[in-house]
Scaffold this motif. Sequence first.
Motif, PDB file in Angstrom:
ATOM      1  N   ALA A 142     -11.694  15.974 -16.046  1.00  0.00           N
ATOM      2  CA  ALA A 142     -10.957  17.141 -16.533  1.00  0.00           C
ATOM      3  C   ALA A 142      -9.936  16.817 -17.627  1.00  0.00           C
ATOM      4  CB  ALA A 142     -10.300  17.877 -15.373  1.00  0.00           C
ATOM      5  N   PRO A 143      -9.094  15.786 -17.477  1.00  0.00           N
ATOM      6  CA  PRO A 143      -8.131  15.501 -18.550  1.00  0.00           C
ATOM      7  C   PRO A 143      -8.810  15.210 -19.892  1.00  0.00           C
ATOM      8  CG  PRO A 143      -7.450  14.396 -16.546  1.00  0.00           C
ATOM      9  CD  PRO A 143      -8.824  14.938 -16.293  1.00  0.00           C
ATOM     10  N   LYS A 144      -9.892  14.417 -19.879  1.00  0.00           N
ATOM     11  CA  LYS A 144     -10.598  14.113 -21.125  1.00  0.00           C
ATOM     12  C   LYS A 144     -11.278  15.355 -21.689  1.00  0.00           C
ATOM     13  CE  LYS A 144     -11.494   9.199 -20.259  1.00  0.00           C
ATOM     14  NZ  LYS A 144     -12.552   8.171 -20.061  1.00  0.00           N
ATOM     15  N   ALA A 145     -11.868  16.155 -20.809  1.00  0.00           N
ATOM     16  CA  ALA A 145     -12.535  17.365 -21.262  1.00  0.00           C
ATOM     17  C   ALA A 145     -11.536  18.347 -21.861  1.00  0.00           C
ATOM     18  CB  ALA A 145     -13.288  18.018 -20.101  1.00  0.00           C
ATOM     19  N   LEU A 146     -10.382  18.504 -21.225  1.00  0.00           N
ATOM     20  CA  LEU A 146      -9.362  19.420 -21.755  1.00  0.00           C
ATOM     21  C   LEU A 146      -8.870  18.957 -23.121  1.00  0.00           C
ATOM     22  CD1 LEU A 146      -7.211  20.360 -18.630  1.00  0.00           C
ATOM     23  CD2 LEU A 146      -8.873  21.776 -19.825  1.00  0.00           C
ATOM     24  N   ASP A 147      -8.748  17.652 -23.307  1.00  0.00           N
ATOM     25  CA  ASP A 147      -8.360  17.129 -24.625  1.00  0.00           C
ATOM     26  C   ASP A 147      -9.401  17.511 -25.681  1.00  0.00           C
ATOM     27  OD1 ASP A 147      -6.037  15.998 -23.665  1.00  0.00           O
ATOM     28  OD2 ASP A 147      -6.866  13.963 -23.517  1.00  0.00           O
ATOM     29  N   ALA A 148     -10.677  17.384 -25.337  1.00  0.00           N
ATOM     30  CA  ALA A 148     -11.737  17.736 -26.281  1.00  0.00           C
ATOM     31  C   ALA A 148     -11.731  19.229 -26.581  1.00  0.00           C
ATOM     32  CB  ALA A 148     -13.094  17.312 -25.718  1.00  0.00           C
ATOM     33  N   PHE A 149     -11.546  20.045 -25.542  1.00  0.00           N
ATOM     34  CA  PHE A 149     -11.505  21.491 -25.756  1.00  0.00           C
ATOM     35  C   PHE A 149     -10.317  21.868 -26.650  1.00  0.00           C
ATOM     36  CE2 PHE A 149     -13.292  21.824 -21.170  1.00  0.00           C
ATOM     37  CZ  PHE A 149     -14.534  21.396 -21.607  1.00  0.00           C
ATOM     38  N   HIS A 150      -9.201  21.195 -26.461  1.00  0.00           N
ATOM     39  CA  HIS A 150      -8.007  21.465 -27.265  1.00  0.00           C
ATOM     40  C   HIS A 150      -8.285  21.188 -28.731  1.00  0.00           C
ATOM     41  CE1 HIS A 150      -3.781  21.023 -28.624  1.00  0.00           C
ATOM     42  NE2 HIS A 150      -3.535  21.897 -27.657  1.00  0.00           N
ATOM     43  N   LEU A 211     -13.819  21.686  -5.812  1.00  0.00           N
ATOM     44  CA  LEU A 211     -14.232  22.894  -5.104  1.00  0.00           C
ATOM     45  C   LEU A 211     -13.323  23.208  -3.926  1.00  0.00           C
ATOM     46  CD1 LEU A 211     -18.134  22.723  -5.151  1.00  0.00           C
ATOM     47  CD2 LEU A 211     -16.547  23.674  -6.821  1.00  0.00           C
ATOM     48  N   VAL A 212     -12.969  22.188  -3.141  1.00  0.00           N
ATOM     49  CA  VAL A 212     -12.101  22.455  -1.990  1.00  0.00           C
ATOM     50  C   VAL A 212     -10.695  22.860  -2.442  1.00  0.00           C
ATOM     51  CG1 VAL A 212     -11.126  20.143  -1.565  1.00  0.00           C
ATOM     52  CG2 VAL A 212     -11.662  21.646   0.375  1.00  0.00           C
ATOM     53  N   SER A 213     -10.328  22.494  -3.674  1.00  0.00           N
ATOM     54  CA  SER A 213      -9.024  22.854  -4.239  1.00  0.00           C
ATOM     55  C   SER A 213      -9.058  24.196  -4.967  1.00  0.00           C
ATOM     56  CB  SER A 213      -8.550  21.777  -5.225  1.00  0.00           C
ATOM     57  OG  SER A 213      -8.503  20.509  -4.616  1.00  0.00           O
ATOM     58  N   ARG A 214     -10.217  24.817  -5.034  1.00  0.00           N
ATOM     59  CA  ARG A 214     -10.413  26.043  -5.824  1.00  0.00           C
ATOM     60  C   ARG A 214      -9.927  25.845  -7.263  1.00  0.00           C
ATOM     61  NH1 ARG A 214      -9.102  27.955  -0.639  1.00  0.00           N
ATOM     62  NH2 ARG A 214     -10.745  29.279   0.263  1.00  0.00           N
ATOM     63  N   LEU A 215     -10.195  24.669  -7.801  1.00  0.00           N
ATOM     64  CA  LEU A 215      -9.872  24.246  -9.167  1.00  0.00           C
ATOM     65  C   LEU A 215      -8.373  24.088  -9.416  1.00  0.00           C
ATOM     66  CD1 LEU A 215     -12.446  26.242 -11.336  1.00  0.00           C
ATOM     67  CD2 LEU A 215     -12.800  24.240  -9.883  1.00  0.00           C
ATOM     68  N   ASP A 216      -7.539  24.180  -8.393  1.00  0.00           N
ATOM     69  CA  ASP A 216      -6.100  23.964  -8.574  1.00  0.00           C
ATOM     70  C   ASP A 216      -5.785  22.502  -8.860  1.00  0.00           C
ATOM     71  OD1 ASP A 216      -5.470  26.614  -8.252  1.00  0.00           O
ATOM     72  OD2 ASP A 216      -4.947  26.433  -6.124  1.00  0.00           O
ATOM     73  N   ASN A 217      -6.759  21.614  -8.680  1.00  0.00           N
ATOM     74  CA  ASN A 217      -6.541  20.197  -9.003  1.00  0.00           C
ATOM     75  C   ASN A 217      -6.577  19.940 -10.502  1.00  0.00           C
ATOM     76  OD1 ASN A 217      -9.386  20.686  -9.095  1.00  0.00           O
ATOM     77  ND2 ASN A 217      -9.748  18.493  -8.983  1.00  0.00           N
ATOM     78  N   ILE A 218      -6.973  20.941 -11.289  1.00  0.00           N
ATOM     79  CA  ILE A 218      -7.039  20.788 -12.741  1.00  0.00           C
ATOM     80  C   ILE A 218      -5.686  21.151 -13.342  1.00  0.00           C
ATOM     81  CG2 ILE A 218      -8.157  21.560 -14.865  1.00  0.00           C
ATOM     82  CD1 ILE A 218     -10.601  22.250 -13.110  1.00  0.00           C
ATOM     83  N   ALA A 219      -5.041  20.163 -13.962  1.00  0.00           N
ATOM     84  CA  ALA A 219      -3.703  20.355 -14.533  1.00  0.00           C
ATOM     85  C   ALA A 219      -3.815  20.735 -16.003  1.00  0.00           C
ATOM     86  CB  ALA A 219      -2.884  19.083 -14.385  1.00  0.00           C
ATOM     87  N   PHE A 220      -2.932  21.631 -16.435  1.00  0.00           N
ATOM     88  CA  PHE A 220      -2.846  22.046 -17.833  1.00  0.00           C
ATOM     89  C   PHE A 220      -1.498  21.597 -18.389  1.00  0.00           C
ATOM     90  CE2 PHE A 220      -6.282  24.541 -16.333  1.00  0.00           C
ATOM     91  CZ  PHE A 220      -7.073  24.817 -17.435  1.00  0.00           C
ATOM     92  N   PRO A 221      -1.462  20.474 -19.131  1.00  0.00           N
ATOM     93  CA  PRO A 221      -0.188  19.952 -19.645  1.00  0.00           C
ATOM     94  C   PRO A 221       0.521  20.994 -20.512  1.00  0.00           C
ATOM     95  CG  PRO A 221      -1.942  18.335 -19.902  1.00  0.00           C
ATOM     96  CD  PRO A 221      -2.593  19.607 -19.493  1.00  0.00           C
TER      97      PRO A 221
END
Length: 335
Positions: A142-150, A211-221
Amino acid sequence: MALSSTQDLETPFTTAVLGSDVDFWRSYIAGRPSPDESFFHLINEYHSSHGQSKTAIAHDVGTGPDNIAQRLLAYYDHVVGSDLNDQALAAAPALIPSELYKRTTFIKSPAEALASGVVPNGVGLGKTDLITVSECIPLLDAPKALDAFHELLRPEGTLAIYFYGRAIFAEGDIHTLNAIYDAIATRICTFLLPFKGTPGFPFHVRGAEALVSRLDNIAFPSESWKGVERYKWNYDYPLLFNSKEGYDFDFEPVDRRAEGEKTIEVIDKQFWAKEWGVEEVKTYLDSVYPNWQKKAGARSTEVDELLEELRNALGGGGSKKKVTFPVVLILATKK
């Protein structure tokens, strides 16, 4: 450990579909829930209200057989679809009308590498208005993917990540029906074991935690993103496709939500509602766990027996009942 082929690295929900043909992808689309138009309206309303409302370029990450990319063409001038699966991308011309296909670009690339120059300049870095990440974020770094999306998004561009989970029976004897559904899905998942100790284990751990976190484990800096909104429909059921008994490792929810983010929780059993019987449930589970029968061998009869139990609980024959789904949608704006 060196991998001899892509088949040696088995990842949840994906590996077994490598090499699938157009007929498989038609069946895949038919067997999956399809967001109604109000879902896209919500995304576009957010997009319009959080900065420059431009609709030139959208990019669907993990586009698979391109069914969501096609839906985005109603709102955006040009749509890019990216995926790792050659066969899914190759199926696009047969699945998208030719007049729409002319307004698309398809790229084979990991999500984490989308800012590395693989996307053509005209529809690439700093020019994308909307990125949708449909049903694949649990498998990504997720952190690497979010960087790419940014990097792909223009300033004030919108990121929309969503995921739907198990089917939820919403009428009839819902306790019995949902218990049987869970027993079927969990039994199928056990046929895929072991996860622990295999090359794909890190992907299984990552996916289960998300999935068990309902995606709350994904942080948005906060230095990169603003206006984060997390929608959770039918949060009274887990996002996991099967119960934890289907895994051979333990995992727990992780919450990385930041101060100032909005979380909107809704219980709405009409949300994405469909009428499903045994055949629809089987088709759905076949798309979630592709080719599980090959791993099950003779034990696949155990699932057949549970499907008959479900048929009887539904009322016999081709009886159907309403189903809905737990769905999470995360919206964020690039700073």
